[in-house]
Write a protein that holds these residues in place. Structure first.
Motif, short mmCIF file in Angstrom:
data_model
loop_
_atom_site.label_atom_id
_atom_site.label_comp_id
_atom_site.label_asym_id
_atom_site.label_seq_id
_atom_site.Cartn_x
_atom_site.Cartn_y
_atom_site.Cartn_z
N TYR A 10 -10.40 -2.56 -2.63
CA TYR A 10 -9.50 -1.87 -3.53
C TYR A 10 -9.04 -0.53 -2.94
CZ TYR A 10 -10.67 -5.24 -7.16
OH TYR A 10 -10.81 -6.40 -7.88
N LEU A 11 -9.93 0.13 -2.21
CA LEU A 11 -9.57 1.42 -1.61
C LEU A 11 -8.38 1.27 -0.66
CD1 LEU A 11 -10.06 4.40 -1.02
CD2 LEU A 11 -11.80 3.70 0.65
N ILE A 12 -8.37 0.20 0.10
CA ILE A 12 -7.24 -0.02 1.02
C ILE A 12 -5.93 -0.12 0.25
CG2 ILE A 12 -6.23 -1.68 2.63
CD1 ILE A 12 -9.14 -2.37 3.47
N LEU A 13 -5.92 -0.88 -0.84
CA LEU A 13 -4.69 -1.06 -1.61
C LEU A 13 -4.27 0.22 -2.31
CD1 LEU A 13 -5.34 -4.59 -3.16
CD2 LEU A 13 -4.24 -4.00 -1.01
N TRP A 14 -5.23 0.94 -2.90
CA TRP A 14 -4.88 2.22 -3.54
C TRP A 14 -4.39 3.24 -2.51
CZ3 TRP A 14 -3.82 2.49 -8.38
CH2 TRP A 14 -4.49 1.72 -9.33
N THR A 15 -4.93 3.20 -1.31
CA THR A 15 -4.48 4.13 -0.28
C THR A 15 -3.03 3.89 0.07
OG1 THR A 15 -6.72 4.33 0.63
CG2 THR A 15 -4.90 4.94 2.07
N LEU A 16 -2.65 2.63 0.19
CA LEU A 16 -1.24 2.32 0.47
C LEU A 16 -0.34 2.90 -0.61
CD1 LEU A 16 -1.56 -1.41 1.61
CD2 LEU A 16 -1.10 0.59 3.05
N PHE A 17 -0.73 2.74 -1.86
CA PHE A 17 0.09 3.27 -2.95
C PHE A 17 0.18 4.79 -2.90
CE2 PHE A 17 -0.08 5.19 -7.25
CZ PHE A 17 1.25 4.99 -7.59
N PHE A 18 -0.95 5.45 -2.73
CA PHE A 18 -0.93 6.91 -2.79
C PHE A 18 -0.27 7.55 -1.58
CE2 PHE A 18 -4.23 6.37 -6.11
CZ PHE A 18 -3.57 7.07 -7.10
N LEU A 19 -0.29 6.89 -0.44
CA LEU A 19 0.48 7.40 0.69
C LEU A 19 1.96 7.46 0.33
CD1 LEU A 19 -1.28 5.59 3.67
CD2 LEU A 19 -1.26 8.06 3.23
N ILE A 20 2.42 6.46 -0.40
CA ILE A 20 3.82 6.45 -0.84
C ILE A 20 4.04 7.50 -1.94
CG2 ILE A 20 5.62 5.07 -1.95
CD1 ILE A 20 4.23 2.58 -0.72
N ALA A 21 3.13 7.53 -2.92
CA ALA A 21 3.34 8.38 -4.09
C ALA A 21 3.26 9.86 -3.74
CB ALA A 21 2.30 8.04 -5.16
#
Length: 577
Positions: free
Chosen positions: A444-455
């Motif tokens: 899950y950390l990998i997926l949330w990291t992708l989102f927050f890099l964008i956000a």
């Protein structure tokens, strides 16, 4: 010196708030609160918090109550009931349902853990086996009713808060003993629970009339049947919502009143005399301290020589707020709220529970986050096309973020070890991870990291304004991240209080989940703006936020897949869609 003072103040808030919560939870030392682990069927272990008043002893056994939280919650959510009952002399076991918190298995395993929890409670030498009650909120009826079914004469009374026997097909006795139902007039699940459109209509439910063995409509506050014979029934309908039923004076007071009527308390007090809210105030203060600790720790790390290249003032490409800036703010704030319901629905189908991603609700959330991030990337490219010059010290940025969150995680271990409390307020809750959930977090950390890099990059590239002050930049970042969800939640509940129905009545669970994202997204805005202003890069803020949210959701969300157990979809999925 200022950085160290901020660091010390954050710890003062954490320890002071946790100590206040501990004093309330233990009644100033009159109640002992301890961890328990209970072996259950199918090789599952059920976790719980055991509240034991000083007067409970083998020579003077005390009455007891088993309490259970609802879906995608944990045992700490029942602390208002546990605190108020234990200070009245009841032994209380607040359990984690299977698949939740620190209990093993998946949702529904071993009768949700209820039968084992009831057996354990009754076997304690300081518990009066003839004076045991049970309480469950929402899906908490699952373990409570499974326990009642396994031991039909082993309890004296039950309180269901915002629930129904046999919810979603879970096993339940036909005639539970001395049953009280507390159902809010604005309960979002009236249709699912009692097949009536509004919570205020529950008294006219044919299903409720059948349960009460009386012709409808059922009169609020009236006791039907006989307490002595175990056939008593009572409905109360306070003007509250589903998540308020376990977080309000009326919801908690109605349960206290029923137990004091059916199972006399050693130290009876008026149901309205409640102190549990101060425990929540304490853990809220501690939560605020945690946010301060993250910011202060990050600043201290930047003062270390090796991290000096990260110290670079932000250089936002936007020089003033014009039409393009206001458009960027509107899009940033509105997009997550607009995509929330559709992408949560798609997430249920696109990312079912699996070994790598075992939490059905978190799967929906990451699909929503990544889908929103992708849309925002495309939107940003088409509308804004900003080219900020960021600090390229990515390795140091990542290490600074990891060190910051290591200190933050250490803080929750400290307050858990010293005071047996965590960071929470109402629907907001952050707990330590156990071994099982620690292993679930990396995917899950990998997926949330992708989102927050964008956000967080979007905040830096389009919302930050060159030369603006700290308070202003943080305020606009919070607005950009949380403003849309604030409007969404306000719209839902303004409609509910005006009409008795949510604006999207088929989405009650997702609406309730959305409530916690208002403060969470605001915190993300604070962290994103703070770290960017100090480093001119979005990377550390993105990593910190990804670690925080993946920890938050993984620790508090139900497991629907685990080796050795049959996978299950999120309960009620078919009914909600």
């Amino acid at each position: 010196m200022r950085k160290w003072l901020a660091f010390a103040l954050a710890w003062a808030l954490i320890l002071g708030g946790a100590f206040l919560a501990h004093r309330v939870q233990t009644g100033g030392g009159a109640v002992k609160v301890s961890e328990v682990r209970i072996p259950a069927e199918q090789g599952v272990t059920v976790s719980g918090l055991l509240y034991v008043p000083k007067g409970a002893a083998a020579a003077t056994p005390a009455p007891a109550v088993l309490v259970s939280h609802g879906y995608i919650n944990t045992r700490e959510m029942q602390s208002p009931f546990a605190i108020e009952l234990s200070r009245r002399g009841y032994v209380v076991l607040a359990m984690d349902m299977t698949g939740h918190g620190y209990s093993g298995g998946i949702v529904g395993t071993a009768g949700f853990g209820g039968p084992a929890a009831l057996r354990y409670l009754k076997e304690l030498p300081f518990v009066d086996r003839a004076a045991v009650g049970m309480e469950g909120h929402s899906m908490g009826s699952g373990p409570v009713m499974a326990a009642a079914l396994s031991d039909p004469d082993g309890y004296r009374a039950v309180v269901l808060e915002g629930s129904t026997p046999g919810l979603l097909g879970a096993p339940a006795p036909e005639n539970p003993r001395n049953l009280a139902l507390v159902f809010g007039q604005y309960d979002e699940f009236a249709g699912l629970m009692w097949q009536v459109p509004k919570g205020s209509d529950v008294g006219r439910s044919p299903r409720l009339a059948a349960l009460f063995g009386a012709p409808g409509p059922i009169e609020v506050g009236r006791v039907y049947g006989s307490i002595e014979a175990g056939t008593a029934r009572r409905l109360t309908s306070p003007p509250i919502t589903h998540p308020w039923e376990h977080f309000s004076g009326s919801g908690v007071g109605d349960a206290i009143d029923w137990f004091q009527r059916t199972i006399p308390a050693p130290d009876a007090k008026p149901p309205s005399e409640q102190v549990w809210i101060w425990k929540e105030v304490g853990t809220l203060v501690a939560f605020i301290g945690l946010v301060g600790l993250i910011l202060a720790t990050f600043d201290l790390i930047l003062s270390l020589r090796w991290f000096a290249p990260l110290n670079q003032p932000a250089a936002p490409p936007t020089e003033q707020r014009g039409i393009r800036w206001w458009l960027a703010l509107a899009v940033t704030a509105a997009l997550p709220a607009l995509t929330y319901f559709p992408l949560m629905g798609l997430g249920q189908r696109w990312l079912p529970p699996s070994a790598a991603f075992p939490q059905g609700v978190q799967n929906q959330l990451v699909v929503w986050a990544l889908g929103t991030g992708l849309i925002s990337l495309v939107t940003g490219f088409l509308l804004f096309r900003t080219r900020p010059a960021f600090n390229r010290q990515r390795g140091r940025a990542i290490l600074a973020a990891l060190a910051t969150m290591a200190v933050a995680y250490a803080s929750i271990l400290v307050i858990d070890g010293l005071f047996k409390v965590d960071y929470r307020f109402w629907v907001l809750g952050l707990k330590p991870l156990d071994a099982t959930r620690s292993l679930q977090l990396p995917g899950y950390l990998i997926l949330w990291t992708l989102f927050f890099l964008i956000a967080i990059r979007g905040l830096a590239a389009t919302i930050a304004v060159r030369g603006e002050g700290l308070v202003t930049s943080i305020g606009w970042a919070k607005t950009a991240m949380a403003g849309g969800f604030l409007v969404l939640v306000a719209w839902q509940y303004a409609t509910l209080f005006a009409t008795g129905l949510l604006a999207t009545p088929t989405e009650p669970l997702n609406v309730i989940i959305a409530i916690q994202f208002v403060p969470l997204l605001a915190v993300i805005g604070v962290i994103g703006a703070w770290t960017y202003r100090r480093t001119n890069t979005y990377v550390p803020g993105a990593i910190i936020c990804a670690l925080l949210i993946s920890w938050y959701v993984t620790s508090g969300t139900a497991n629907h897949w685990q080796a050795g157990f049959k996978p299950q979809p999120p309960p009620g999925a078919a009914a909600r869609r």
